[in-house]
Design an enzyme around this catalytic site. Structure first.
Site, PDB file in Angstrom:
ATOM      1  CE  LYS A  70      -4.723 -13.736  -4.470  1.00  0.00           C
ATOM      2  NZ  LYS A  70      -4.282 -14.767  -5.430  1.00  0.00           N
ATOM      3  CG  ASP A 106      -0.262 -16.613  -7.923  1.00  0.00           C
ATOM      4  OD1 ASP A 106       0.068 -17.297  -6.934  1.00  0.00           O
ATOM      5  OD2 ASP A 106      -1.285 -15.894  -7.942  1.00  0.00           O
TER       6      ASP A 106
END
Length: 281
Positions: A70, A106
């Protein structure tokens, strides 16, 4: 059937065999008659940017990003959405005319899951944790007009998160139970409760809560975490973490394939069976 018009997407990680994303996305492709395929993409850490450029050149629509890539992907993107910048992370990438555009779904997925449970996004929210998930959730809630309290065992990490967000309030870890009387939503954005291990005496910790308090947990193994069980014992509305997993995936599917998939009981059941989870009560 895969043919010359099949749209391609996938998930990059190292390893990536644990990811449930192919299960969800390929189910949605079939359910919504999308000529698309979503594949696992095991990419070694030293090959991440090369892989991203290659996938863009090969005509992929985009990818999800999982551990440990990430941070590398965040730095490798040509452009970042406002939410990715606010969250300080990328979990969803789309390719447009050779450009790598990073997004973070998210927080959006978390908020969409709350709304699906008819929990209003307003008032004060207390978030347990100061990691990547907490930042994404806090950013999304702040952008929707909520006020946010952050607490973490390491107060220094909580202060760093509030500083990065540019707003919010730090609550010392030993004081957060007393602040429950002031909040409308409690969010566990830590790993506490994963595997069913309590981590805290949750029922006692919730003693200062009130009848209007809702409780959300991002942990979904098990679905009924010790926190969720304690909140239900007090008669409060609860939201488990499986919905967040599904709703954040839906946002990526829409970016790549142009279809917003329906969130049905069937996709929940698909993951419940695959993860050997208990059904929701």
């Amino acid at each position: 059937m895969v043919n010359g018009k099949t749209q391609l997407a996938g998930v990059m990680g190292w390893p990536v065999s644990h990811s449930r994303s192919p299960l969800m996305h390929n189910y949605w492709c079939q359910e919504h008659h999308v000529n698309g395929v979503y594949v696992p993409l095991p990419v070694a850490p030293n090959m991440v940017e090369t892989a991203l450029r290659g996938l863009a050149a090969a005509g992929f629509r985009g990818v999800n990003v999982t551990i440990p890539h990430k941070e590398v992907v965040y730095r490798a993107c040509d452009e970042l959405t406002a939410m990715a910048q606010r969250a300080g992370a990328v979990n969803t990438v789309r390719f447009e005319q050779g450009k790598i555009i990073g997004d973070c779904t998210d927080g959006t997925g978390f908020c969409d899951n709350l709304q699906a449970h008819h929990i209003p996004l307003k008032g004060c929210v207390l978030i347990l944790g100061a990691g990547g998930a907490a930042r994404a959730i806090a950013a999304a809630l702040l952008d929707r007009g909520c006020s946010v309290l952050i607490t973490n065992r390491s107060e220094e990490r909580a202060r760093a998160l509030v500083e990065a967000l540019g707003e919010g309030e730090v609550v010392p870890w030993d004081e957060w139970p007393r602040r429950l009387k002031d909040v409308q939503l409690l969010v566990n954005a830590t790993s506490l409760g994963m595997g069913g291990v309590p981590g805290l005496e949750w029922f006692e910790a919730l003693a200062n809560g009130h009848d209007g308090l809702a409780v959300a947990d991002i942990v979904y193994t098990p679905r009924q975490t010790p926190l969720i069980k304690a909140a239900r014992q007090r008669g409060w509305q609860t939201v488990d973490g499986l919905g967040m997993l599904i709703y954040q995936a839906r946002a990526g599917f829409h970016q790549w394939f142009g279809v917003m998939p329906e969130i049905t009981e069937a996709v929940f059941n698909l993951l419940v069976r695959d993860l050997n989870l208990e059904a929701a009560e």
